[in-house]
Design an enzyme around this catalytic site. Structure first.
Site, short mmCIF file in Angstrom:
data_model
loop_
_atom_site.label_atom_id
_atom_site.label_comp_id
_atom_site.label_asym_id
_atom_site.label_seq_id
_atom_site.Cartn_x
_atom_site.Cartn_y
_atom_site.Cartn_z
N SER A 18 0.95 -1.18 -0.02
CA SER A 18 -0.09 -0.04 -0.09
C SER A 18 0.79 1.33 -0.02
O SER A 18 2.01 1.53 0.76
CB SER A 18 -1.20 0.17 1.22
OG SER A 18 -1.74 1.09 1.31
N LYS A 69 -14.06 -3.89 2.00
CA LYS A 69 -15.01 -3.03 1.85
C LYS A 69 -16.49 -3.52 2.11
O LYS A 69 -17.05 -2.57 2.44
CB LYS A 69 -14.73 -2.27 0.30
CG LYS A 69 -13.31 -1.52 0.23
CD LYS A 69 -13.12 -1.03 -1.22
CE LYS A 69 -11.76 -0.71 -1.25
NZ LYS A 69 -11.34 -0.27 -2.68
N ASP A 105 -13.74 5.95 -3.53
CA ASP A 105 -13.02 5.32 -4.98
C ASP A 105 -13.58 6.17 -6.27
O ASP A 105 -12.93 6.32 -6.94
CB ASP A 105 -13.26 3.97 -5.08
CG ASP A 105 -12.08 3.27 -4.02
OD1 ASP A 105 -11.43 3.58 -3.72
OD2 ASP A 105 -12.63 1.89 -3.73
N THR A 156 -16.95 -13.88 -14.15
CA THR A 156 -18.21 -14.82 -13.58
C THR A 156 -19.46 -13.92 -13.73
O THR A 156 -19.68 -12.77 -13.30
CB THR A 156 -17.93 -14.83 -12.11
OG1 THR A 156 -16.79 -15.32 -11.90
CG2 THR A 156 -18.90 -15.83 -11.49
P1 NAP Z 1 -12.10 -8.02 -6.16
O1 NAP Z 1 -13.33 -7.49 -5.27
O2 NAP Z 1 -11.27 -9.07 -5.78
O3 NAP Z 1 -12.55 -8.26 -7.71
C1 NAP Z 1 -11.70 -8.85 -8.60
C2 NAP Z 1 -12.45 -8.46 -10.11
O4 NAP Z 1 -11.43 -9.06 -10.97
C3 NAP Z 1 -13.55 -9.48 -10.27
O5 NAP Z 1 -14.50 -8.75 -11.18
C4 NAP Z 1 -12.76 -10.76 -10.99
O6 NAP Z 1 -13.75 -11.66 -11.65
C5 NAP Z 1 -11.81 -10.00 -11.71
N1 NAP Z 1 -10.63 -10.96 -12.29
C6 NAP Z 1 -9.74 -11.51 -11.35
N2 NAP Z 1 -8.62 -12.06 -11.93
C7 NAP Z 1 -9.31 -12.19 -13.29
C8 NAP Z 1 -8.69 -12.63 -14.59
N3 NAP Z 1 -7.49 -13.42 -14.62
N4 NAP Z 1 -9.65 -12.40 -15.59
C9 NAP Z 1 -10.67 -11.84 -15.50
N5 NAP Z 1 -11.24 -11.29 -14.46
C10 NAP Z 1 -10.28 -11.20 -13.24
O7 NAP Z 1 -10.98 -6.84 -6.37
P2 NAP Z 1 -11.40 -5.18 -6.63
O8 NAP Z 1 -11.72 -4.69 -5.03
O9 NAP Z 1 -12.50 -5.03 -7.17
O10 NAP Z 1 -10.11 -4.59 -6.95
C11 NAP Z 1 -9.85 -4.91 -8.48
C12 NAP Z 1 -8.46 -4.03 -8.98
O11 NAP Z 1 -8.75 -2.87 -8.58
C13 NAP Z 1 -7.45 -4.46 -7.86
O12 NAP Z 1 -6.35 -4.70 -8.68
C14 NAP Z 1 -7.33 -3.00 -7.06
O13 NAP Z 1 -5.84 -3.01 -6.36
C15 NAP Z 1 -7.86 -1.85 -8.04
N6 NAP Z 1 -8.15 -0.91 -7.32
C16 NAP Z 1 -7.57 0.30 -7.42
C17 NAP Z 1 -7.87 1.38 -6.75
C18 NAP Z 1 -7.28 2.76 -6.97
O14 NAP Z 1 -7.21 3.52 -6.29
N7 NAP Z 1 -6.63 2.93 -8.21
C19 NAP Z 1 -8.99 1.56 -5.91
C20 NAP Z 1 -9.51 0.06 -5.81
C21 NAP Z 1 -9.36 -1.01 -6.39
P3 NAP Z 1 -14.50 -12.95 -10.87
O15 NAP Z 1 -15.94 -12.24 -10.42
O16 NAP Z 1 -14.95 -13.78 -12.28
O17 NAP Z 1 -13.65 -13.26 -9.99
#
Ligand code: NAP
Length: 273
Positions: A18, A69, A105, A156
Site C-alpha cells: 500500500s 470494503k 473510490d 463470472t
Molecule cells: P475484487 O473484489 O477481488 O474483484 C476482482 C475482480 O477481478 C472480479 O471482477 C474478478 O472476476 C476479476 N478478475 C480477477 N482475475 C481475473 C482474470 N484473470 N481475468 C478476468 N477477470 C479477473 O477486487 P477489487 O477490489 O474489485 O479490485 C480490483 C482491482 O482494482 C485491484 O487490482 C485493485 O488494486 C484495483 N483498485 C485500484 C484502486 C485505485 O485507487 N487505483 C482502488 C480500488 C481498487 P470474478 O468475479 O470472475 O472473480
C-alpha cells in the site's frame, strides 16, 4: 486534551504494497497537519474487532482496502450516498458516537479521468471490466456524470448480474458475444488480474475513435491491459495512480476538512521518490 498526532491507518489483506501511508504523509506535510498513518494487516475473522478497538482507542480514521470494503459497509451506523448505493466502504471515521462510512473510490476515479486527464465522462459509452469491490464502488460516481450508458462485463457472469440488479437497470450486463460490433469511448479495467499479467479478453474493435483506456491497477511498469490498449490504438491511456491519490485526498478531506493539492503528490509518486 492530548497533543498526540491524530491516528489513521489503512487496513487490508494483503497490505504490504500500500502507498496510502506515503500519500497521507505527503498530504499532512502539505497542509501542516500532525498525523500518524499506519498499515494494518488483519485477517477476515478479526476485522470487526480490529475496527472497534481502533476507534475505541481514539483512532481518527481508517481506510479500508481488499477484501474488507463490504465488511466495513456492514459495520457503519451512517453511510454516505455513494457508500450506501455501492454497498462498499473505503473510509471510516467516528461521528457523534457512531461509525460513519464513505466510498471515495468513485470520486477519485472521476476526478482523475475528468479533471486530471481532462476527459469528459458525460455522454460517453462506458465499458467496465470486472464486477468486484472496485467496480461496485465507482458506479454511483460514474453515474452522476451522466454517461450515455454503462455496460459491465465480468468473468463470472452471475456476479455482474447481481451488480446490475443492485443498480436498478442503469447498468447493462454483457457477454463477450453480445459485445461483438459494439464500440465504447471509455473502457475501464477493474479486474485484479493485471498484477499477475492477466488481461481480460478485450477486442480492439471495441475502441471508438479517441477511446480512453483506464486501468484501475497501478504498477511501475505498463500493465498488460494498457499495453494492449496502446497497441490497439486507444487515444488516451492511464493507470490508476491518479485515482489512488484522488480517493485518498477525498478521505483526507472527510477526516480533516481540508482538501490537499493532489497534483504534486501524483507527480512525486510517478517519479518514485
Ligand atoms: P475484487 O473484489 O477481488 O474483484 C476482482 C475482480 O477481478 C472480479 O471482477 C474478478 O472476476 C476479476 N478478475 C480477477 N482475475 C481475473 C482474470 N484473470 N481475468 C478476468 N477477470 C479477473 O477486487 P477489487 O477490489 O474489485 O479490485 C480490483 C482491482 O482494482 C485491484 O487490482 C485493485 O488494486 C484495483 N483498485 C485500484 C484502486 C485505485 O485507487 N487505483 C482502488 C480500488 C481498487 P470474478 O468475479 O470472475 O472473480
Amino acid at each position: 486534551m492530548s497533543n498526540a498526532p491524530a491516528r489513521y491507518a489503512v487496513v487490508g489483506n494483503p497490505i504490504g504494497h500500500s502507498k496510502s501511508p506515503l500519500i497521507h504523509s505527503l498530504f499532512a506535510r502539505q497542509t501542516g497537519a500532525e498525523i500518524s498513518y499506519g498499515k494494518e494487516l488483519v485477517s477476515e475473522p478479526d476485522f470487526a474487532a480490529f475496527v472497534e478497538t481502533f476507534f475505541h482507542n481514539g483512532g481518527a480514521g481508517l481506510n479500508v482496502t481488499v477484501p474488507f470494503k463490504r465488511h466495513a459497509h456492514a459495520l457503519c451506523g451512517k453511510l454516505s450516498e455513494n457508500a450506501a448505493r455501492s454497498g462498499a466502504v473505503n473510509t471510516l471515521y467516528p461521528i457523534d458516537g457512531s461509525l460513519a462510512g464513505a466510498n471515495t473510490d468513485g470520486i477519485g476515479l472521476v476526478r482523475d479521468i475528468r479533471d486530471n486527464l481532462a476527459y469528459a465522462i458525460s455522454g460517453k459509452r462506458i465499458l467496465l471490466l470486472g464486477a468486484g469491490g472496485a467496480v461496485r464502488g465507482v458506479l454511483p460516481a460514474l453515474e452522476n456524470e451522466s454517461p450515455a450508458r454503462m455496460t459491465v462485463w465480468n468473468r463470472t457472469a452471475e456476479r455482474a448480474a447481481e451488480l446490475a440488479r443492485a443498480f436498478d437497470g442503469s447498468l447493462a450486463v454483457t457477454s463477450l458475444e453480445a459485445l461483438r460490433g459494439k464500440q465504447f469511448d471509455l473502457i475501464i479495467n477493474g479486474t485484479s488480474g493485471s498484477l499477475q499479467g492477466h488481461r481480460p479478453p478485450v477486442d480492439a474493435a471495441w475502441l471508438a475513435p479517441g477511446c480512453c483506456a483506464y486501468d484501475m491497477v497501478y504498477a511501475d511498469e505498463e500493465t498488460v491491459f494498457l499495453r494492449w490498449a496502446r497497441e490497439a490504438g486507444a487515444g488516451l491511456l492511464s493507470d490508476g495512480l491518479g485515482m489512488l491519490v484522488e480517493q485518498a485526498a477525498e478521505s483526507f478531506h472527510l477526516w480533516r476538512g481540508i482538501r490537499p493539492d493532489t497534483g504534486p503528490v501524483i507527480q512525486r509518486l510517478r517519479i518514485g521518490v
